[in-house]
Design an enzyme around this catalytic site. Sequence first.
Site, PDB file in Angstrom:
ATOM      1  N   TYR A 185      51.966  48.610 -22.029  1.00  0.00           N
ATOM      2  CA  TYR A 185      53.023  49.601 -21.794  1.00  0.00           C
ATOM      3  C   TYR A 185      52.924  50.738 -22.815  1.00  0.00           C
ATOM      4  O   TYR A 185      52.868  51.913 -22.449  1.00  0.00           O
ATOM      5  CB  TYR A 185      54.378  48.917 -21.887  1.00  0.00           C
ATOM      6  CG  TYR A 185      55.576  49.804 -21.635  1.00  0.00           C
ATOM      7  CD1 TYR A 185      55.819  50.339 -20.374  1.00  0.00           C
ATOM      8  CD2 TYR A 185      56.489  50.085 -22.653  1.00  0.00           C
ATOM      9  CE1 TYR A 185      56.935  51.138 -20.139  1.00  0.00           C
ATOM     10  CE2 TYR A 185      57.611  50.869 -22.429  1.00  0.00           C
ATOM     11  CZ  TYR A 185      57.828  51.396 -21.167  1.00  0.00           C
ATOM     12  OH  TYR A 185      58.945  52.183 -20.939  1.00  0.00           O
ATOM     13  N   THR A 240      68.065  52.427 -22.752  1.00  0.00           N
ATOM     14  CA  THR A 240      69.160  52.952 -21.937  1.00  0.00           C
ATOM     15  C   THR A 240      69.678  51.834 -21.037  1.00  0.00           C
ATOM     16  O   THR A 240      68.911  50.983 -20.589  1.00  0.00           O
ATOM     17  CB  THR A 240      68.647  54.138 -21.111  1.00  0.00           C
ATOM     18  OG1 THR A 240      68.152  55.139 -22.014  1.00  0.00           O
ATOM     19  CG2 THR A 240      69.746  54.750 -20.263  1.00  0.00           C
ATOM     20  N   LEU A 272      58.746  59.044 -13.329  1.00  0.00           N
ATOM     21  CA  LEU A 272      59.379  57.862 -13.932  1.00  0.00           C
ATOM     22  C   LEU A 272      58.711  56.562 -13.510  1.00  0.00           C
ATOM     23  O   LEU A 272      59.054  55.499 -14.021  1.00  0.00           O
ATOM     24  CB  LEU A 272      60.865  57.785 -13.534  1.00  0.00           C
ATOM     25  CG  LEU A 272      61.841  58.688 -14.283  1.00  0.00           C
ATOM     26  CD1 LEU A 272      61.723  60.130 -13.828  1.00  0.00           C
ATOM     27  CD2 LEU A 272      63.279  58.209 -14.087  1.00  0.00           C
TER      28      LEU A 272
HETATM   29  P1  NAD Z   1      62.697  50.493 -13.427  1.00  0.00           P
HETATM   30  O1  NAD Z   1      61.720  49.389 -13.442  1.00  0.00           O
HETATM   31  O2  NAD Z   1      64.078  50.220 -12.969  1.00  0.00           O
HETATM   32  O3  NAD Z   1      62.155  51.713 -12.570  1.00  0.00           O
HETATM   33  C1  NAD Z   1      60.802  52.022 -12.447  1.00  0.00           C
HETATM   34  C2  NAD Z   1      60.538  52.368 -10.983  1.00  0.00           C
HETATM   35  O4  NAD Z   1      59.154  52.736 -10.839  1.00  0.00           O
HETATM   36  C3  NAD Z   1      60.787  51.192 -10.038  1.00  0.00           C
HETATM   37  O5  NAD Z   1      61.609  51.602  -8.972  1.00  0.00           O
HETATM   38  C4  NAD Z   1      59.392  50.808  -9.570  1.00  0.00           C
HETATM   39  O6  NAD Z   1      59.397  50.224  -8.272  1.00  0.00           O
HETATM   40  C5  NAD Z   1      58.675  52.140  -9.638  1.00  0.00           C
HETATM   41  N1  NAD Z   1      57.227  52.021  -9.744  1.00  0.00           N
HETATM   42  C6  NAD Z   1      56.519  51.297 -10.660  1.00  0.00           C
HETATM   43  N2  NAD Z   1      55.206  51.432 -10.434  1.00  0.00           N
HETATM   44  C7  NAD Z   1      55.065  52.281  -9.382  1.00  0.00           C
HETATM   45  C8  NAD Z   1      53.955  52.820  -8.676  1.00  0.00           C
HETATM   46  N3  NAD Z   1      52.688  52.509  -9.016  1.00  0.00           N
HETATM   47  N4  NAD Z   1      54.188  53.648  -7.638  1.00  0.00           N
HETATM   48  C9  NAD Z   1      55.457  53.961  -7.274  1.00  0.00           C
HETATM   49  N5  NAD Z   1      56.545  53.494  -7.906  1.00  0.00           N
HETATM   50  C10 NAD Z   1      56.352  52.655  -8.936  1.00  0.00           C
HETATM   51  O7  NAD Z   1      62.712  51.094 -14.903  1.00  0.00           O
HETATM   52  P2  NAD Z   1      63.655  52.206 -15.542  1.00  0.00           P
HETATM   53  O8  NAD Z   1      64.386  51.603 -16.657  1.00  0.00           O
HETATM   54  O9  NAD Z   1      64.397  52.934 -14.488  1.00  0.00           O
HETATM   55  O10 NAD Z   1      62.557  53.177 -16.199  1.00  0.00           O
HETATM   56  C11 NAD Z   1      62.156  54.367 -15.543  1.00  0.00           C
HETATM   57  C12 NAD Z   1      61.179  55.123 -16.429  1.00  0.00           C
HETATM   58  O11 NAD Z   1      61.802  55.444 -17.668  1.00  0.00           O
HETATM   59  C13 NAD Z   1      59.922  54.326 -16.759  1.00  0.00           C
HETATM   60  O12 NAD Z   1      58.821  55.199 -16.750  1.00  0.00           O
HETATM   61  C14 NAD Z   1      60.181  53.827 -18.153  1.00  0.00           C
HETATM   62  O13 NAD Z   1      58.987  53.646 -18.871  1.00  0.00           O
HETATM   63  C15 NAD Z   1      61.020  54.955 -18.734  1.00  0.00           C
HETATM   64  N6  NAD Z   1      61.875  54.459 -19.821  1.00  0.00           N
HETATM   65  C16 NAD Z   1      62.989  53.720 -19.548  1.00  0.00           C
HETATM   66  C17 NAD Z   1      63.762  53.247 -20.601  1.00  0.00           C
HETATM   67  C18 NAD Z   1      65.020  52.462 -20.361  1.00  0.00           C
HETATM   68  O14 NAD Z   1      65.652  52.030 -21.343  1.00  0.00           O
HETATM   69  N7  NAD Z   1      65.478  52.258 -19.148  1.00  0.00           N
HETATM   70  C19 NAD Z   1      63.369  53.485 -21.923  1.00  0.00           C
HETATM   71  C20 NAD Z   1      62.203  54.192 -22.151  1.00  0.00           C
HETATM   72  C21 NAD Z   1      61.456  54.701 -21.097  1.00  0.00           C
END
Ligand code: NAD
Length: 324
Positions: free
Chosen positions: A145, A175, A73
């Site tokens: 992205y 989400t 993630l």
């Molecule tokens: P978020 O930003 O809250 O969580 C992402 C996490 O990844 C963070 O804790 C961040 O510190 C960590 N991170 C980023 N780069 C990193 C690295 N190089 N090494 C280690 N950790 C790293 O975002 P989220 O909403 O929880 O999204 C989580 C995943 O789900 C992402 O991959 C995102 O693309 C995907 N996603 C989320 C949604 C949504 O609506 N929330 C929709 C589509 C896809």
Amino acid sequence: MHVVVTGGAGFLGSHLCEALLERGDRVLCVDDYSTGDPQNTAHLGARPGFTLIRADVTAALDIPGPVDAVAHLASPASPPDYHRRPLATLAVGSRGTENALRLAVRHRARFVLASTSEVYGDPLVHPQREDYWGNVNPVGPRSVYDEAKRFAEALSTAYRRSLAANVGILRIFNTYGPRMRPHDGRVVSTFIRQALDGEPLTIYGDGSQTRSFCYVDDLVRGMVAMLDSDLPGPFNLGNPSERTVRQLADLVLEATGSSSGLEFCPLPVDDPARRRPVITRAQHRLGWFPLVPIEEGLRHTVGWFRSRADGTAEGRTAREPVGR
Ligand code: NAD
Ligand code: UDP
């Protein structure tokens, strides 16, 4: 299972870690806190079976001990976050994904990629099925992205085809829920914060663009089902109940009881006009479908924002949408 969750200190990752621990899995969370928050997993720290490593997954990802599954993630997800960190976003989608894939292959573990509805870009086909290839501007502001995730899907698929890796792809649609950062710039968190602060809700464009909002508990159930399966996907995970941004503003005003007004601002460049998942694949193959109506999900989320000590007082970092 022993599950590695990259990005486990983020919004979705922390809920996934919690759900896995609840059912007795052991969870190793790897996060560099670039967009995550240590507070998100603070309550899990004392639980048996939970380990947290602060590390950047674009560097080598070596985990000693057993690994049965890797949920990848790690990645900025909010537009303001990935606009601020364009190179890091591309790096985590490419190098970070490869490191996570290598880890899974070394341990013969299941690998699940958190991909996104953004792979469909500004879709020309509506609603979106998994066999739609998308409409992404490769040099637009969102490309860091969108293309990182498209590359991550291609890489994961190549690992499955050439190395027989047990890879599954989830395309997650918008989400929301508790633990979103009040200032992450995403529409649900922003509207709730503004409504609770008595500020006008900032609607980009005329608010006629649509999204389909899924409550986090529903989403996490789908992620767990995917981790437990051997299916490749890709599967859309999202709530097909589609709303305009304008309708969302009304729902947030209702859920908060706020009398905030509305402020219309320019629409960011390449902002997708419509988005709604077709979820029949996930329904049939994973037995998954969302259960939480948006009114209920917003009530929970508003409750969490209210209860959070600094929920409405976090330092204000005015973030202009890209393209204004
Ligand atoms: P978020 O930003 O809250 O969580 C992402 C996490 O990844 C963070 O804790 C961040 O510190 C960590 N991170 C980023 N780069 C990193 C690295 N190089 N090494 C280690 N950790 C790293 O975002 P989220 O909403 O929880 O999204 C989580 C995943 O789900 C992402 O991959 C995102 O693309 C995907 N996603 C989320 C949604 C949504 O609506 N929330 C929709 C589509 C896809
Ligand atoms: N949006 C808005 N006001 C805001 C933040 C976002 O009108 O304060 C709009 C944004 O332009 C987009 C939709 O809400 O059309 C969803 O934005 P978000 O950043 O949450 O998700 P994404 O664009 O990545 O789907």
